[in-house]
Design a protein around this motif. Structure first.
Motif, PDB file in Angstrom:
ATOM      1  N   GLU A  39      -2.209  15.326  -4.540  1.00 44.67           N
ATOM      2  CA  GLU A  39      -2.086  14.181  -5.441  1.00 44.67           C
ATOM      3  C   GLU A  39      -0.874  13.328  -5.077  1.00 44.67           C
ATOM      4  O   GLU A  39      -0.945  12.100  -5.069  1.00 44.67           O
ATOM      5  CB  GLU A  39      -1.981  14.639  -6.889  1.00 44.67           C
ATOM      6  N   LEU A  40       0.247  13.983  -4.775  1.00 46.59           N
ATOM      7  CA  LEU A  40       1.446  13.247  -4.376  1.00 46.59           C
ATOM      8  C   LEU A  40       1.235  12.527  -3.053  1.00 46.59           C
ATOM      9  O   LEU A  40       1.638  11.377  -2.884  1.00 46.59           O
ATOM     10  CB  LEU A  40       2.648  14.188  -4.282  1.00 46.59           C
ATOM     11  N   ARG A  41       0.580  13.191  -2.097  1.00 50.22           N
ATOM     12  CA  ARG A  41       0.311  12.562  -0.801  1.00 50.22           C
ATOM     13  C   ARG A  41      -0.563  11.320  -0.972  1.00 50.22           C
ATOM     14  O   ARG A  41      -0.310  10.274  -0.372  1.00 50.22           O
ATOM     15  CB  ARG A  41      -0.349  13.566   0.139  1.00 50.22           C
ATOM     16  N   GLN A  42      -1.577  11.425  -1.840  1.00 48.76           N
ATOM     17  CA  GLN A  42      -2.449  10.271  -2.094  1.00 48.76           C
ATOM     18  C   GLN A  42      -1.677   9.140  -2.762  1.00 48.76           C
ATOM     19  O   GLN A  42      -1.863   7.963  -2.425  1.00 48.76           O
ATOM     20  CB  GLN A  42      -3.637  10.675  -2.960  1.00 48.76           C
ATOM     21  N   TRP A  43      -0.807   9.483  -3.713  1.00 47.39           N
ATOM     22  CA  TRP A  43       0.004   8.473  -4.400  1.00 47.39           C
ATOM     23  C   TRP A  43       0.906   7.758  -3.407  1.00 47.39           C
ATOM     24  O   TRP A  43       1.016   6.527  -3.427  1.00 47.39           O
ATOM     25  CB  TRP A  43       0.825   9.144  -5.504  1.00 47.39           C
ATOM     26  N   ILE A  44       1.547   8.520  -2.528  1.00 39.25           N
ATOM     27  CA  ILE A  44       2.444   7.940  -1.535  1.00 39.25           C
ATOM     28  C   ILE A  44       1.663   7.021  -0.603  1.00 39.25           C
ATOM     29  O   ILE A  44       2.047   5.865  -0.377  1.00 39.25           O
ATOM     30  CB  ILE A  44       3.153   9.057  -0.725  1.00 39.25           C
ATOM     31  N   ARG A  45       0.566   7.515  -0.067  1.00 35.20           N
ATOM     32  CA  ARG A  45      -0.237   6.729   0.869  1.00 35.20           C
ATOM     33  C   ARG A  45      -0.747   5.450   0.212  1.00 35.20           C
ATOM     34  O   ARG A  45      -0.673   4.366   0.792  1.00 35.20           O
ATOM     35  CB  ARG A  45      -1.408   7.573   1.375  1.00 35.20           C
ATOM     36  N   GLN A  46      -1.236   5.567  -1.015  1.00 33.05           N
ATOM     37  CA  GLN A  46      -1.773   4.410  -1.723  1.00 33.05           C
ATOM     38  C   GLN A  46      -0.693   3.357  -1.954  1.00 33.05           C
ATOM     39  O   GLN A  46      -0.925   2.169  -1.766  1.00 33.05           O
ATOM     40  CB  GLN A  46      -2.379   4.839  -3.052  1.00 33.05           C
ATOM     41  N   ASP A  47       0.497   3.804  -2.342  1.00 35.90           N
ATOM     42  CA  ASP A  47       1.580   2.866  -2.607  1.00 35.90           C
ATOM     43  C   ASP A  47       1.967   2.103  -1.344  1.00 35.90           C
ATOM     44  O   ASP A  47       2.180   0.891  -1.379  1.00 35.90           O
ATOM     45  CB  ASP A  47       2.790   3.611  -3.179  1.00 35.90           C
ATOM     46  N   PHE A  48       2.040   2.800  -0.223  1.00 39.07           N
ATOM     47  CA  PHE A  48       2.375   2.127   1.026  1.00 39.07           C
ATOM     48  C   PHE A  48       1.233   1.212   1.473  1.00 39.07           C
ATOM     49  O   PHE A  48       1.480   0.113   1.974  1.00 39.07           O
ATOM     50  CB  PHE A  48       2.735   3.150   2.112  1.00 39.07           C
ATOM     51  N   GLN A  49      -0.010   1.651   1.300  1.00 39.01           N
ATOM     52  CA  GLN A  49      -1.164   0.825   1.679  1.00 39.01           C
ATOM     53  C   GLN A  49      -1.213  -0.478   0.876  1.00 39.01           C
ATOM     54  O   GLN A  49      -1.524  -1.533   1.419  1.00 39.01           O
ATOM     55  CB  GLN A  49      -2.473   1.594   1.484  1.00 39.01           C
ATOM     56  N   LEU A  50      -0.898  -0.383  -0.423  1.00 31.87           N
ATOM     57  CA  LEU A  50      -0.940  -1.572  -1.274  1.00 31.87           C
ATOM     58  C   LEU A  50       0.064  -2.640  -0.837  1.00 31.87           C
ATOM     59  O   LEU A  50      -0.144  -3.824  -1.071  1.00 31.87           O
ATOM     60  CB  LEU A  50      -0.672  -1.195  -2.733  1.00 31.87           C
ATOM     61  N   ASN A  51       1.133  -2.200  -0.202  1.00 31.02           N
ATOM     62  CA  ASN A  51       2.197  -3.134   0.158  1.00 31.02           C
ATOM     63  C   ASN A  51       2.282  -3.432   1.651  1.00 31.02           C
ATOM     64  O   ASN A  51       3.202  -4.109   2.091  1.00 31.02           O
ATOM     65  CB  ASN A  51       3.544  -2.570  -0.319  1.00 31.02           C
ATOM     66  N   LYS A  52       1.312  -2.981   2.429  1.00 34.01           N
ATOM     67  CA  LYS A  52       1.412  -3.128   3.878  1.00 34.01           C
ATOM     68  C   LYS A  52       1.271  -4.566   4.376  1.00 34.01           C
ATOM     69  O   LYS A  52       1.719  -4.879   5.476  1.00 34.01           O
ATOM     70  CB  LYS A  52       0.411  -2.229   4.587  1.00 34.01           C
ATOM     71  N   ASN A  53       0.705  -5.443   3.591  1.00 40.78           N
ATOM     72  CA  ASN A  53       0.510  -6.823   4.043  1.00 40.78           C
ATOM     73  C   ASN A  53       1.604  -7.777   3.588  1.00 40.78           C
ATOM     74  O   ASN A  53       1.492  -8.987   3.782  1.00 40.78           O
ATOM     75  CB  ASN A  53      -0.852  -7.339   3.574  1.00 40.78           C
ATOM     76  N   ILE A  54       2.656  -7.269   3.012  1.00 42.27           N
ATOM     77  CA  ILE A  54       3.760  -8.121   2.580  1.00 42.27           C
ATOM     78  C   ILE A  54       4.472  -8.668   3.813  1.00 42.27           C
ATOM     79  O   ILE A  54       4.824  -7.917   4.722  1.00 42.27           O
ATOM     80  CB  ILE A  54       4.743  -7.346   1.676  1.00 42.27           C
ATOM     81  N   GLN A  55       4.671  -9.971   3.848  1.00 41.95           N
ATOM     82  CA  GLN A  55       5.279 -10.630   5.002  1.00 41.95           C
ATOM     83  C   GLN A  55       6.718 -11.070   4.757  1.00 41.95           C
ATOM     84  O   GLN A  55       7.504 -11.168   5.696  1.00 41.95           O
ATOM     85  CB  GLN A  55       4.445 -11.860   5.399  1.00 41.95           C
ATOM     86  N   ASP A  56       7.048 -11.356   3.508  1.00 38.37           N
ATOM     87  CA  ASP A  56       8.377 -11.861   3.168  1.00 38.37           C
ATOM     88  C   ASP A  56       9.425 -10.762   3.340  1.00 38.37           C
ATOM     89  O   ASP A  56       9.329  -9.697   2.728  1.00 38.37           O
ATOM     90  CB  ASP A  56       8.374 -12.379   1.724  1.00 38.37           C
ATOM     91  N   GLU A  57      10.423 -11.009   4.182  1.00 35.86           N
ATOM     92  CA  GLU A  57      11.432  -9.990   4.486  1.00 35.86           C
ATOM     93  C   GLU A  57      12.239  -9.581   3.252  1.00 35.86           C
ATOM     94  O   GLU A  57      12.579  -8.412   3.097  1.00 35.86           O
ATOM     95  CB  GLU A  57      12.358 -10.468   5.602  1.00 35.86           C
ATOM     96  N   GLU A  58      12.535 -10.516   2.390  1.00 32.85           N
ATOM     97  CA  GLU A  58      13.280 -10.172   1.165  1.00 32.85           C
ATOM     98  C   GLU A  58      12.445  -9.270   0.255  1.00 32.85           C
ATOM     99  O   GLU A  58      12.969  -8.339  -0.355  1.00 32.85           O
ATOM    100  CB  GLU A  58      13.719 -11.437   0.422  1.00 32.85           C
ATOM    101  N   ALA A  59      11.161  -9.544   0.177  1.00 33.54           N
ATOM    102  CA  ALA A  59      10.275  -8.694  -0.634  1.00 33.54           C
ATOM    103  C   ALA A  59      10.190  -7.296  -0.028  1.00 33.54           C
ATOM    104  O   ALA A  59      10.191  -6.292  -0.760  1.00 33.54           O
ATOM    105  CB  ALA A  59       8.885  -9.320  -0.735  1.00 33.54           C
ATOM    106  N   ILE A  60      10.145  -7.216   1.299  1.00 34.86           N
ATOM    107  CA  ILE A  60      10.103  -5.913   1.968  1.00 34.86           C
ATOM    108  C   ILE A  60      11.383  -5.138   1.663  1.00 34.86           C
ATOM    109  O   ILE A  60      11.341  -3.943   1.350  1.00 34.86           O
ATOM    110  CB  ILE A  60       9.898  -6.082   3.483  1.00 34.86           C
TER     111      ILE A  60
END
Length: 99
Positions: A39-60
């Motif tokens: 469950e933790l692995r899925q939560w971690i993966r999902q959180d990173f996947q949701l944010n992988k398309n962020i382009q703004d360096e300040e947001a990153i």
């Protein structure tokens, strides 16, 4: 289609994100309960996947800061006694009066 060449700052940020992801996975590795670990692995993966398309360096950078805080909180909760719901591995040498 050619891949986009990353600037040095984007390359460094990407490296920091990957390091944070690996730190999360290392943090959950001592958990013995397979269901909780998955469950933790899925939560971690999902959180990173949701944010992988962020382009703004300040947001990153903001997400990295929040991620580091979440990692510290996870590390603290995992290091709590087994009454917290997680069982962590303990060597006999870690126990008081272990012979």
């Amino acid at each position: 289609m050619a891949k986009e060449t990353l600037s040095l700052s984007r390359f460094i940020l990407r490296s920091q994100v990957m390091d944070l992801y690996r730190d999360f996975l290392r943090t959950i590795s001592p958990i013995h309960d397979v269901k909780s670990k998955n469950e933790l692995r899925q939560w971690i993966r999902q959180d990173f996947q949701l944010n992988k398309n962020i382009q703004d360096e300040e947001a990153i950078k903001m997400h990295l800061s929040r991620g580091r805080l979440a990692l510290r909180e996870l590390q603290i909760s995992i290091s709590m006694p087994s009454s917290s719901g997680f069982k962590r591995s303990v060597n006999n040498k870690d126990l008081p009066n272990a012979e």
